[in-house]
Design an enzyme around this catalytic site. Structure first.
Site, PDB file in Angstrom:
ATOM      1  N   LYS A 132      15.204 -53.840 -53.389  1.00  0.00           N
ATOM      2  CA  LYS A 132      13.812 -53.841 -53.834  1.00  0.00           C
ATOM      3  C   LYS A 132      13.545 -52.617 -54.730  1.00  0.00           C
ATOM      4  O   LYS A 132      14.398 -51.727 -54.843  1.00  0.00           O
ATOM      5  CB  LYS A 132      12.908 -53.856 -52.597  1.00  0.00           C
ATOM      6  CG  LYS A 132      13.107 -55.093 -51.701  1.00  0.00           C
ATOM      7  CD  LYS A 132      12.137 -55.035 -50.515  1.00  0.00           C
ATOM      8  CE  LYS A 132      12.380 -56.104 -49.490  1.00  0.00           C
ATOM      9  NZ  LYS A 132      11.404 -56.010 -48.376  1.00  0.00           N
ATOM     10  N   TYR A 143       7.750 -65.117 -51.585  1.00  0.00           N
ATOM     11  CA  TYR A 143       7.063 -64.680 -50.370  1.00  0.00           C
ATOM     12  C   TYR A 143       5.974 -65.666 -49.920  1.00  0.00           C
ATOM     13  O   TYR A 143       5.042 -65.272 -49.222  1.00  0.00           O
ATOM     14  CB  TYR A 143       6.478 -63.279 -50.575  1.00  0.00           C
ATOM     15  CG  TYR A 143       7.509 -62.159 -50.436  1.00  0.00           C
ATOM     16  CD1 TYR A 143       8.349 -62.087 -49.324  1.00  0.00           C
ATOM     17  CD2 TYR A 143       7.603 -61.147 -51.395  1.00  0.00           C
ATOM     18  CE1 TYR A 143       9.276 -61.068 -49.187  1.00  0.00           C
ATOM     19  CE2 TYR A 143       8.542 -60.118 -51.263  1.00  0.00           C
ATOM     20  CZ  TYR A 143       9.365 -60.080 -50.148  1.00  0.00           C
ATOM     21  OH  TYR A 143      10.282 -59.056 -50.000  1.00  0.00           O
ATOM     22  N   ASN A 179      10.930 -51.073 -47.475  1.00  0.00           N
ATOM     23  CA  ASN A 179      12.105 -51.056 -46.581  1.00  0.00           C
ATOM     24  C   ASN A 179      13.398 -51.444 -47.304  1.00  0.00           C
ATOM     25  O   ASN A 179      14.330 -51.943 -46.702  1.00  0.00           O
ATOM     26  CB  ASN A 179      11.847 -51.894 -45.331  1.00  0.00           C
ATOM     27  CG  ASN A 179      11.514 -53.343 -45.662  1.00  0.00           C
ATOM     28  OD1 ASN A 179      11.724 -53.792 -46.786  1.00  0.00           O
ATOM     29  ND2 ASN A 179      11.027 -54.080 -44.688  1.00  0.00           N
ATOM     30  N   HIS A 186      15.865 -56.860 -49.177  1.00  0.00           N
ATOM     31  CA  HIS A 186      15.524 -58.178 -48.634  1.00  0.00           C
ATOM     32  C   HIS A 186      16.811 -58.919 -48.300  1.00  0.00           C
ATOM     33  O   HIS A 186      17.779 -58.842 -49.051  1.00  0.00           O
ATOM     34  CB  HIS A 186      14.741 -59.006 -49.659  1.00  0.00           C
ATOM     35  CG  HIS A 186      14.637 -60.460 -49.258  1.00  0.00           C
ATOM     36  ND1 HIS A 186      13.652 -60.910 -48.391  1.00  0.00           N
ATOM     37  CD2 HIS A 186      15.424 -61.525 -49.533  1.00  0.00           C
ATOM     38  CE1 HIS A 186      13.847 -62.207 -48.188  1.00  0.00           C
ATOM     39  NE2 HIS A 186      14.911 -62.606 -48.867  1.00  0.00           N
ATOM     40  N   GLU A 230      16.060 -69.476 -51.552  1.00  0.00           N
ATOM     41  CA  GLU A 230      15.920 -68.240 -52.330  1.00  0.00           C
ATOM     42  C   GLU A 230      16.989 -68.132 -53.424  1.00  0.00           C
ATOM     43  O   GLU A 230      16.696 -67.681 -54.529  1.00  0.00           O
ATOM     44  CB  GLU A 230      15.973 -67.032 -51.375  1.00  0.00           C
ATOM     45  CG  GLU A 230      14.750 -66.990 -50.463  1.00  0.00           C
ATOM     46  CD  GLU A 230      14.870 -66.026 -49.282  1.00  0.00           C
ATOM     47  OE1 GLU A 230      15.925 -65.358 -49.143  1.00  0.00           O
ATOM     48  OE2 GLU A 230      13.898 -65.933 -48.503  1.00  0.00           O
TER      49      GLU A 230
HETATM   50  P1  DAT Z   1      12.077 -59.099 -43.528  1.00  0.00           P
HETATM   51  O1  DAT Z   1      12.030 -58.415 -44.879  1.00  0.00           O
HETATM   52  O2  DAT Z   1      12.725 -58.222 -42.486  1.00  0.00           O
HETATM   53  O3  DAT Z   1      12.652 -60.475 -43.574  1.00  0.00           O
HETATM   54  P2  DAT Z   1       9.479 -60.378 -43.272  1.00  0.00           P
HETATM   55  O4  DAT Z   1      10.071 -61.559 -43.950  1.00  0.00           O
HETATM   56  O5  DAT Z   1       8.785 -60.604 -41.978  1.00  0.00           O
HETATM   57  O6  DAT Z   1      10.561 -59.233 -43.039  1.00  0.00           O
HETATM   58  O7  DAT Z   1       8.444 -59.679 -44.248  1.00  0.00           O
HETATM   59  C1  DAT Z   1       8.726 -59.548 -45.625  1.00  0.00           C
HETATM   60  C2  DAT Z   1       8.333 -58.172 -46.067  1.00  0.00           C
HETATM   61  O8  DAT Z   1       6.923 -58.003 -45.926  1.00  0.00           O
HETATM   62  C3  DAT Z   1       8.949 -57.037 -45.241  1.00  0.00           C
HETATM   63  O9  DAT Z   1      10.233 -56.682 -45.690  1.00  0.00           O
HETATM   64  C4  DAT Z   1       7.959 -55.956 -45.431  1.00  0.00           C
HETATM   65  C5  DAT Z   1       6.632 -56.675 -45.521  1.00  0.00           C
HETATM   66  N1  DAT Z   1       5.964 -56.718 -44.216  1.00  0.00           N
HETATM   67  C6  DAT Z   1       6.263 -57.504 -43.165  1.00  0.00           C
HETATM   68  N2  DAT Z   1       5.458 -57.265 -42.116  1.00  0.00           N
HETATM   69  C7  DAT Z   1       4.622 -56.288 -42.534  1.00  0.00           C
HETATM   70  C8  DAT Z   1       3.556 -55.583 -41.931  1.00  0.00           C
HETATM   71  N3  DAT Z   1       3.162 -55.841 -40.684  1.00  0.00           N
HETATM   72  N4  DAT Z   1       2.918 -54.625 -42.661  1.00  0.00           N
HETATM   73  C9  DAT Z   1       3.289 -54.350 -43.936  1.00  0.00           C
HETATM   74  N5  DAT Z   1       4.293 -54.977 -44.581  1.00  0.00           N
HETATM   75  C10 DAT Z   1       4.948 -55.936 -43.883  1.00  0.00           C
HETATM   76 MG    MG Z   2      11.928 -62.198 -44.470  1.00  0.00          MG
END
Ligand code: DAT
Ligand code: MG
Length: 154
Positions: free
Chosen positions: A12, A52, A115, A118, A129
């Protein structure tokens, strides 16, 4: 190799800006996964919304889209036996405070939003994806000479 899988991994904008492209690629390479496609790009609002889509309506959605479109990313496809599961383990839990030491997020990230990486969360997500980011011709089919050492007699 028992179950060859392809997964979508993306460094990212924070990973690119912090100079961690090589670090992330190195961890996946050292595991024994095979790099099948890679490109640097800036994600459009439309592509971000498609990628997303599952998070649309959540309170963090707008900041997620503005973050992922804020600068260049490195989009990749990695292949190997159980590649989806293995790469999620290497990346670590979404919240870096819950990500185990030794994982990318556990070692290198602090923020839940920023973080670094992805990784597709299932085979179905991976297929969706990969299609969003790459054409069929961009996926390179080749054999790694180290494969027999990585997989042994499997
Ligand atoms: P991952 O990236 O571990 O698959 P995800 O698909 O649940 O996680 O979410 C996509 C991204 O969205 C994640 O990398 C960071 C952001 N995100 C997820 N939950 C969040 C939260 N509670 N607050 C802020 N950003 C969040
Ligand atoms: Mg995810």
């Amino acid at each position: 190799m028992k179950t060859r899988e392809r997964t979508f991994i993306m460094i990212k904008p924070d990973g690119v800006q912090r100079g961690l492209v090589g670090e992330v690629i190195s961890r996946l390479e050292r595991k024994g996964l095979k790099l099948t496609a890679m490109k640097m790009m800036v994600i459009s609002e439309e592509l971000a919304a498609q990628h997303y889509g599952e998070h649309k309506g959540k309170d963090f959605y707008d900041s997620l889209v503005s973050y992922i479109t804020s600068g260049p990313v490195v989009a990749m496809v990695w292949e190997g036996d159980r590649a989806v599961t293995l790469s999620r383990i290497i990346i670590g839990a979404t919240d870096p405070a819950k990500a185990a030491p030794g994982t990318i997020r556990g070692d290198l990230a602090i923020s839940v939003g920023n973080n670094l990486v992805h990784g597709s969360d299932s085979l179905a997500s991976a297929e969706r994806e990969i299609k969003l980011f790459f054409s069929q011709e961009e996926l390179i089919d080749y054999r790694l000479s180290s494969e027999s050492w990585i997989y042994g007699e499997e």
